[in-house]
Design a protein around this motif. Structure first.
Motif, PDB file in Angstrom:
ATOM      1  N   THR A 183     108.697  24.406  29.937  1.00 31.62           N
ATOM      2  CA  THR A 183     107.284  24.712  29.724  1.00 31.62           C
ATOM      3  C   THR A 183     106.458  24.341  30.945  1.00 31.62           C
ATOM      4  OG1 THR A 183     107.612  24.268  27.368  1.00 31.62           O
ATOM      5  CG2 THR A 183     105.343  24.446  28.136  1.00 31.62           C
ATOM      6  N   ARG A 184     106.840  23.279  31.659  1.00 34.37           N
ATOM      7  CA  ARG A 184     106.154  22.948  32.914  1.00 34.37           C
ATOM      8  C   ARG A 184     106.241  24.105  33.896  1.00 34.37           C
ATOM      9  NH1 ARG A 184     108.789  17.861  32.839  1.00 34.37           N
ATOM     10  NH2 ARG A 184     110.061  18.463  34.634  1.00 34.37           N
ATOM     11  N   VAL A 185     107.416  24.694  34.005  1.00 37.91           N
ATOM     12  CA  VAL A 185     107.594  25.834  34.901  1.00 37.91           C
ATOM     13  C   VAL A 185     106.690  26.990  34.468  1.00 37.91           C
ATOM     14  CG1 VAL A 185     109.235  27.558  35.742  1.00 37.91           C
ATOM     15  CG2 VAL A 185     109.949  25.163  35.498  1.00 37.91           C
ATOM     16  N   GLU A 186     106.632  27.244  33.157  1.00 39.42           N
ATOM     17  CA  GLU A 186     105.800  28.328  32.637  1.00 39.42           C
ATOM     18  C   GLU A 186     104.316  28.066  32.911  1.00 39.42           C
ATOM     19  OE1 GLU A 186     106.687  28.709  28.513  1.00 39.42           O
ATOM     20  OE2 GLU A 186     108.705  29.497  28.842  1.00 39.42           O
ATOM     21  N   LEU A 187     103.887  26.820  32.754  1.00 37.53           N
ATOM     22  CA  LEU A 187     102.482  26.495  32.989  1.00 37.53           C
ATOM     23  C   LEU A 187     102.112  26.662  34.458  1.00 37.53           C
ATOM     24  CD1 LEU A 187     101.920  23.323  30.770  1.00 37.53           C
ATOM     25  CD2 LEU A 187     100.927  25.598  30.456  1.00 37.53           C
ATOM     26  N   ALA A 188     102.991  26.244  35.354  1.00 35.95           N
ATOM     27  CA  ALA A 188     102.722  26.409  36.780  1.00 35.95           C
ATOM     28  C   ALA A 188     102.615  27.886  37.139  1.00 35.95           C
ATOM     29  CB  ALA A 188     103.829  25.737  37.598  1.00 35.95           C
ATOM     30  N   GLU A 189     103.517  28.686  36.583  1.00 41.06           N
ATOM     31  CA  GLU A 189     103.491  30.129  36.827  1.00 41.06           C
ATOM     32  C   GLU A 189     102.233  30.750  36.236  1.00 41.06           C
ATOM     33  OE1 GLU A 189     104.873  33.882  38.119  1.00 41.06           O
ATOM     34  OE2 GLU A 189     105.408  31.831  38.657  1.00 41.06           O
ATOM     35  N   LEU A 190     101.869  30.325  35.041  1.00 42.04           N
ATOM     36  CA  LEU A 190     100.670  30.844  34.387  1.00 42.04           C
ATOM     37  C   LEU A 190      99.429  30.552  35.215  1.00 42.04           C
ATOM     38  CD1 LEU A 190      99.300  32.038  31.837  1.00 42.04           C
ATOM     39  CD2 LEU A 190      99.201  29.697  30.944  1.00 42.04           C
ATOM     40  N   HIS A 191      99.331  29.340  35.735  1.00 43.34           N
ATOM     41  CA  HIS A 191      98.164  28.988  36.542  1.00 43.34           C
ATOM     42  C   HIS A 191      98.061  29.859  37.780  1.00 43.34           C
ATOM     43  CE1 HIS A 191      96.075  26.567  39.701  1.00 43.34           C
ATOM     44  NE2 HIS A 191      95.189  26.534  38.745  1.00 43.34           N
ATOM     45  N   ARG A 192      99.194  30.125  38.410  1.00 41.28           N
ATOM     46  CA  ARG A 192      99.172  30.984  39.595  1.00 41.28           C
ATOM     47  C   ARG A 192      98.716  32.391  39.248  1.00 41.28           C
ATOM     48  NH1 ARG A 192     103.890  27.872  41.227  1.00 41.28           N
ATOM     49  NH2 ARG A 192     105.279  29.301  40.149  1.00 41.28           N
TER      50      ARG A 192
END
Length: 372
Positions: A183-192
């Protein structure tokens, strides 16, 4: 890095807190806070339980009233605005989904309340669902989803409104270790992809280090340090930061200076220094260099125990009456004996005031033990 998706990109707003205070009765939770979160950045607010980080988040969202000071979101003064007027969306730790509604209806609910047509709602919900990998679950209810999927629904419900500010209050705490990582990876991608100003509250340093553009570290409602993860790790502003960031934490040893040399409490010299008085010396476990044999250029310590974690080994040893931890990388030779020898590279040493705990710069001269 993916380009920002023009269909869901929002007009990010900076957030500025000027002299913000919060008290409950006579108890000050946040004595005074002056800080700015930059537009479009991912800022993590980090600190131990009770430090005021969730209270700070709720004041920005409008769920808690400030006791004093001013909150600016973009160009608007926001401390007296209702939550729905602030342009913020919040994701909570417990998801807070409507159990009787489908995933589609949970995500679309705020759009429905805002009066958006059914056709417009469908377009926006399907776009967000595709981004979050929820398309095939739109007809399900929250009870039919895993914890990670429910958290993504909560995130989808927040971003479908295209807020200028996204607020996350410990959203990963209920997930297991592997799911937290994913989920951390998904959140970082989402923010970008969406570009919203993001403020993320957590007590987990791994989340902070991996997600943040900048980290705000709070201690009893006050700012200890506000900087990039790299700077906070390698140049901590205080003993509190040095011990809070890093696993294992930075070793901190009492030392004293006589105007020419800093010494450990047992008299062993560490480095030349012009300082006099008592201080705290810091060095990270991975910066300690284990050597094969002892001599004038090294320290020695008795090993209390060792933890072999596969990728690295952690040694706990006694030095000058203090337990220190030494991290050795995979493949390095660690002597299998009770006493080990090691050096402290001068460029890796940190010095802090013994009373305030604040970092002291320019403290070291030449090395009295060969440490380079």
């Amino acid at each position: 890095m993916n380009a920002i998706d023009p269909a869901i990109h929002v007009a990010a707003a900076n957030i500025r807190l000027d002299g913000v205070t919060k008290t409950y009765g006579k108890l000050p939770v946040i004595p005074r806070l002056d800080v700015e979160f930059r537009a479009g950045e991912f800022t993590v607010v980090l600190g131990p339980s009770g430090c005021g980080k969730s209270t700070l988040m709720q004041m920005i969202a409008g769920l808690e009233r400030v006791s004093g000071g001013k909150i600016m979101i973009g160009e608007r003064e926001a401390q007296d605005l209702e939550p729905k007027q602030r342009g913020c969306a919040m994701v909570f730790q417990n998801y807070a989904l409507y159990p009787h509604m489908t995933v589609f209806d949970n995500i679309a609910y705020s759009l429905k309340i805002a009066g958006m047509t059914k056709a417009e709602r469908r377009v926006k919900v399907e776009l967000v669902a595709k981004m979050l990998g929820l398309t095939e679950y739109l007809g399900r209810k929250p009870g039919q989803l895993s914890g990670g999927q429910r958290q993504r629904v909560a995130i989808g419900r927040a971003i479908v409104r295209e807020p200028a500010v996204l607020l996350f209050d410990e959203p990963l705490s209920n997930l297991d270790a592997q799911l937290r990582h994913d989920t951390r990876v998904e959140l970082a991608e989402l923010h970008r992809r969406i570009g919203a100003t993001t403020v993320f509250v957590t007590h987990d340093q791994v989340e902070a280090m991996t997600l943040a553009d900048r980290i705000l570290i709070l201690n009893k409602g006050e700012i200890e340090q506000y900087d990039t993860p790299k700077t906070i790790y390698h140049r901590p502003a205080s003993v509190f930061v040095a011990k809070f960031i890093g696993s294992p934490a930075m070793n901190v040893l009492p030392v004293s200076g006589d105007g020419s040399v800093l010494r450990l409490s047992d008299g062993q010299p560490v480095a030349e220094s012009h300082l006099r008085g008592d201080f705290q010396l810091g060095i990270r476990p991975e910066d300690i260099a284990v050597v094969g044999t002892g001599g004038a250029s090294s320290f020695n310590a008795r090993v209390r125990y060792r933890e072999d974690l596969g990728s690295h080994c952690i040694l706990a040893a006694e030095l000058s009456g203090t337990t220190i931890r030494i991290t050795t990388p995979f493949g390095s030779e660690v002597p299998d004996r009770n006493v080990i020898f090691f050096t402290f590279p001068l460029r890796r040493l940190h010095l802090f005031d013994a009373v305030t705990g604040k970092a002291i710069s320019g403290a070291f001269g030449a090395v009295t033990k060969e440490q380079q």
